[in-house]
Design a protein around this motif. Structure first.
Motif, short mmCIF file in Angstrom:
data_model
loop_
_atom_site.label_atom_id
_atom_site.label_comp_id
_atom_site.label_asym_id
_atom_site.label_seq_id
_atom_site.Cartn_x
_atom_site.Cartn_y
_atom_site.Cartn_z
N ILE A 32 -6.63 9.91 -2.08
CA ILE A 32 -7.69 8.89 -2.13
C ILE A 32 -8.79 9.32 -3.09
O ILE A 32 -8.90 10.50 -3.44
CB ILE A 32 -8.32 8.66 -0.74
N ARG A 59 -12.53 10.28 -3.88
CA ARG A 59 -13.53 10.98 -3.09
C ARG A 59 -14.86 11.00 -3.82
O ARG A 59 -14.90 10.86 -5.05
CB ARG A 59 -13.09 12.42 -2.79
N MET A 65 0.86 -1.19 0.00
CA MET A 65 0.00 0.00 0.00
C MET A 65 0.90 1.24 0.00
O MET A 65 2.06 1.16 0.37
CB MET A 65 -0.90 0.00 1.24
N PRO A 66 0.34 2.40 -0.40
CA PRO A 66 1.17 3.62 -0.38
C PRO A 66 1.62 3.96 1.03
O PRO A 66 1.06 3.47 2.01
CB PRO A 66 0.21 4.70 -0.91
N SER A 67 2.65 4.80 1.10
CA SER A 67 3.14 5.29 2.39
C SER A 67 2.00 5.91 3.19
O SER A 67 1.13 6.57 2.62
CB SER A 67 4.21 6.35 2.13
N PRO A 68 2.03 5.73 4.51
CA PRO A 68 0.99 6.38 5.33
C PRO A 68 0.98 7.89 5.16
O PRO A 68 -0.02 8.55 5.44
CB PRO A 68 1.34 5.97 6.77
N TYR A 69 2.09 8.45 4.69
CA TYR A 69 2.13 9.90 4.49
C TYR A 69 1.34 10.32 3.25
O TYR A 69 1.15 11.50 3.01
CB TYR A 69 3.58 10.38 4.38
N GLU A 70 0.89 9.35 2.46
CA GLU A 70 0.10 9.64 1.25
C GLU A 70 -1.39 9.37 1.50
O GLU A 70 -2.15 9.18 0.56
CB GLU A 70 0.60 8.81 0.07
N ARG A 71 -1.76 9.32 2.78
CA ARG A 71 -3.13 8.95 3.15
C ARG A 71 -4.20 9.86 2.54
O ARG A 71 -5.35 9.47 2.39
CB ARG A 71 -3.27 8.98 4.67
N ALA A 72 -3.82 11.09 2.22
CA ALA A 72 -4.82 12.03 1.69
C ALA A 72 -5.07 11.81 0.20
O ALA A 72 -6.00 12.39 -0.36
CB ALA A 72 -4.35 13.46 1.93
N ASP A 99 -3.11 14.97 -7.56
CA ASP A 99 -2.04 14.33 -6.79
C ASP A 99 -1.23 13.33 -7.62
O ASP A 99 -0.26 12.76 -7.13
CB ASP A 99 -2.63 13.57 -5.59
#
Lengths: 173, 414
Positions: free
Chosen positions: B64, B66, B55-62, B85
Motif C-alpha cells: 500500500i 504509506r 482489487m489485489p489479493s487479500p494476501y497483498e494487503r501490505a 514491492d
C-alpha cells in the motif's frame, strides 16, 4: 490572376487566425472575473479595498493564530511558521518565513486569498485579506504600526529577501 | 560485463544440479511412506465471483501507499509508492504516489471547465467533452515530487526507512490526454507571451508558472493514466503533465491557464519548491528532475534470505531523457559493474535494471549509479551535500546506499 492570388492570401491569413478545430466556447466575462485571482508583483490583479494592521491583528487572532501561533512564530508545524528567521538564510539552520524568505508582498495577498483560512478558503473579503496581509508583514517588522494596505501601497512594500532568488530555468535544457 | 552475465545461467544450472543431486535421496526417502497429500481447499470448492472493479489479493494487503512524515493537517498529504514491492516500470493507479496541498477535491467532470485566458486572441472555456475531442497523445513517463528523498539532514533520517520511504515519491504511468499546444492554439497565444500560469481547482488553487517553451513543446493535458480516467488524488478529471519536470508543476485538477509576460511568483514557486543555497540565495524555477536511481532488491524489508545467487534490481530515471546506463556496486562504491537495462528504455520514464549477484553471506553495501543520455551522472551524497549546503530540500538525487548485514538484514546506510 493578381486578384485570385490576393483572394488566396486573404483566405490564408483568415484561416491562420481561426481556431484550428473550433472546439470549446468563448470564455464569458463573468467566468474570467470569477477565476482571475492571481496577483503579479507589480500589483496587477489586486482588488479594490483596504485593510490596516489593527484590523488584521483582530482577524489574525480569531482566524489564523490557532495554526500559525499567536505571533506567527510558534505554529502547529514548522512549515507553517510565518514570522522570524531574519539573517538566517546563509546559516546552517535557515528559518524560511514570510519575513525572511518571501520575495514579494503581493504573493502573501495572493496566497491568503486563494488558500486561507485553511478550513474555509475564499471566505475572506478583499478588505480582510489586505488587513491580515498587513498584520503578518507587521509581525515581521516589514511595515510599521498603523500601516493601511491597498492596491496602490501593497506592491510598494519591499520584502527583505526581494533580491534573494536566482532563476535556474534555461530554455532547452 | 556481458561475459559476467553470460556466465550466470551456466553457473546457476551447475549449482542447481548439485543441489538436486544432494537433495534427491532425501526427497525419495520421504516420499516412500508419505501418504498422498490432500488438495488445497481452493481446489475443492467453488471460488468467489468477480468484483465489478477488481482489487489485489487479500494476501497483498501490505502493498500500500504509506505516509512517511505525518502532517498536522490531514489534508496536507504526501503518500509514497511501495517501490520495493513492485516489478516492471508501471505503477498501478492505486499505488501512484500523491502529494496534495489541500486534500483531494471531489470534482464533477460535467461541471469542470478549463479556462484559457490572458495573452490570447480568444479567451476560451473548455469542458471535458471539448478537450477529449482533440487528437490524443499517450506516453509513458515517470512523475517525481521534487521533495522525493529529501533527507539532506542526517538527523532526520530513520534507519528503518524502506525504499518506499526514501524514494517512493516517484511513480510511472502511461499518461493519455491531448497536446497542450493544440488547446492553446484554439485560444491563439499572442506574440510576447512567455509564461503560463497553471492553476488547480483544489482548496488552495495550487498554481505554478510554466515557461511557454515547455507548454508548447511536450506538455500534455492528461485525462487518463494507465488506461482509465485519472484517479481523484492524481488530478481527476484533468491535470497538466510536464515530462521530466518536478511533479508540482504538473498541476492537478487543472482549471485555469493564463498567458503572460513574466512568472506569476506564486507561493509554490517562491516560499516553497525553491532551493536555498549555502550563500543564502535561492534557486527558483529549478524544474528538471535530474538523473537518479534506487535499488529495490535487496532493500530494507526485502532481505536476501541466504547466500548464493540473487538478482539485484532497481529503478533509474532522468528528467533529461533516457537512462544510458546503470552501474552497481556491492562494496560501497570501490568497484562497479554495469547492470542490464530492461526494455523498454524510454525518455523521462522509469527504467528497470538488473545485475546477478553471488552473495557470499558477508557484509555488503549496495549502491546504484545512473548515467543519462546527456552524460549526467548521479553524484555521491558527500559531493551533493558539499555543493548544496545544509538547507537544500528539493532535487536530491545522490547515489543511494543500502547496507547488508551478515545475516542478510538490509538497512539504510548514510
Amino acid at each position: 490572376m493578381g486578384a485570385v492570388a490576393g483572394l488566396f492570401l486573404l483566405t490564408g491569413a483568415a484561416l491562420a487566425a481561426d481556431p484550428p478545430y473550433g472546439f470549446g466556447q468563448p470564455a464569458t466575462p463573468g467566468e474570467i472575473a470569477g477565476a482571475n485571482i492571481d496577483i503579479l508583483p507589480d500589483g496587477t490583479g489586486l482588488p479594490p479595498g483596504q485593510g490596516s494592521v489593527g484590523q488584521g491583528a483582530a482577524l489574525y487572532a480569531s482566524t489564523c493564530a490557532a495554526c500559525h501561533g499567536e505571533r506567527g512564530e510558534k505554529p502547529l508545524d514548522a512549515t507553517m511558521r510565518l514570522v522570524g528567521g531574519a539573517g538566517t538564510l546563509a546559516t546552517p539552520k535557515a528559518v524560511q518565513t514570510v519575513g525572511s524568505y518571501w520575495p514579494y508582498a503581493t504573493t502573501l495577498f495572493d496566497y491568503i486569498r486563494r488558500a486561507m483560512p485553511f478550513p474555509a478558503p475564499r471566505s475572506l473579503s478583499p478588505d480582510q485579506v489586505y488587513a491580515v496581509t498587513a498584520y503578518v508583514l507587521r509581525l515581521n517588522g516589514v511595515v510599521p504600526d498603523g500601516t493601511v494596505l491597498d492596491a496602490a501601497s501593497l506592491p510598494r512594500v519591499r520584502m527583505p529577501n526581494r533580491d534573494g532568488f536566482i532563476s535556474a530555468y534555461k530554455p532547452g535544457r | 560485463m556481458p561475459d559476467e552475465s553470460a556466465k550466470w545461467p551456466r553457473r546457476g544450472l551447475l549449482r542447481g544440479a548439485g543441489l538436486a543431486l544432494a537433495a534427491a535421496p532425501l526427497r525419495k526417502a520421504l516420499a516412500a511412506d508419505e501418504p498422498a497429500q490432500a488438495p488445497p481447499r481452493w481446489m475443492t470448492e467453488q471460488g468467489d465471483t468477480v468484483a465489478d472493479y477488481g482489487m489485489p489479493s487479500p494476501y497483498e494487503r501490505a502493498v500500500i501507499r504509506r505516509i512517511r512524515d505525518k502532517q498536522k493537517m490531514p489534508t496536507v498529504i504526501s503518500t509514497m509508492t511501495p517501490l520495493q514491492d513492485l516489478v516492471g516500470i508501471i505503477t498501478p493507479n492505486g499505488l501512484h504516489h500523491a502529494r496534495c496541498h489541500a486534500g483531494v477535491p471531489a470534482i464533477d467532470p460535467d461541471r469542470h471547465r478549463l479556462l484559457v485566458h490572458g495573452m490570447v486572441d480568444r479567451p476560451m472555456s473548455f469542458g471535458m467533452d471539448d478537450l477529449t475531442r482533440f487528437p490524443s497523445v499517450s506516453r509513458l513517463h515517470f512523475l517525481e515530487c521534487s521533495g522525493n528523498s529529501k533527507f539532506f539532514k542526517a538527523a532526520l533520517i530513520k534507519p528503518n526507512w524502506t525504499a518506499q520511504d526514501t524514494h517512493g515519491q516517484v511513480s510511472c504511468a502511461e499518461w493519455t490526454g491531448v497536446r497542450l499546444a493544440d488547446v492553446l492554439a484554439e485560444a491563439g497565444v499572442q506574440k510576447g507571451a512567455t509564461w503560463m500560469l497553471a492553476e488547480g481547482a483544489d482548496a488552495c488553487a495550487m498554481s505554478r508558472s510554466i515557461p511557454i517553451e515547455k507548454a508548447l513543446d511536450d506538455a500534455i493535458l492528461a485525462y487518463a493514466q494507465n488506461g482509465e480516467r485519472l484517479r481523484p488524488e492524481n488530478g481527476y478529471p484533468l491535470r497538466l503533465f510536464l515530462p521530466g519536470w518536478e511533479g508540482n508543476t504538473s498541476v492537478k485538477w487543472l482549471h485555469r491557464l493564463k498567458l503572460g509576460t513574466q512568472p506569476f511568483e506564486t507561493r509554490d514557486e517562491t516560499a516553497k519548491y525553491t532551493d536555498l543555497m549555502p550563500d543564502g540565495t535561492a534557486l527558483q524555477f529549478n524544474f528538471v528532475m535530474e538523473v537518479k536511481s534506487v535499488i529495490t532488491f535487496p532493500s530494507p524489508g526485502k532481505d536476501p534470505k541466504q547466500p548464493g545467487f540473487h538478482e539485484i534490481g532497481g529503478l533509474a530515471w532522468s528528467g533529461r531523457g533516457r537512462v544510458a546506463r546503470v552501474e552497481v556496486s556491492t562494496d560501497g562504491g570501490a568497484n562497479w559493474r554495469e547492470a542490464t537495462l530492461q526494455e523498454p528504455v524510454l525518455p523521462q520514464c522509469l527504467t528497470r535494471f538488473r545485475l546477478p549477484w553471488d552473495w557470499d553471506g558477508g557484509p555488503a553495501v549496495l549502491q546504484s549509479r545512473a548515467t543519462d543520455e546527456t552524460g549526467d551522472v548521479q553524484p555521491t551524497r558527500e559531493k551533493l551535500l558539499a555543493a548544496r549546503g545544509p538547507n537544500f530540500i528539493y532535487h536530491y538525487n545522490a547515489i543511494h546506499s543500502w547496507r547488508v548485514a551478515p545475516g542478510g538484514e538490509v538497512k539504510l546506510a548514510v
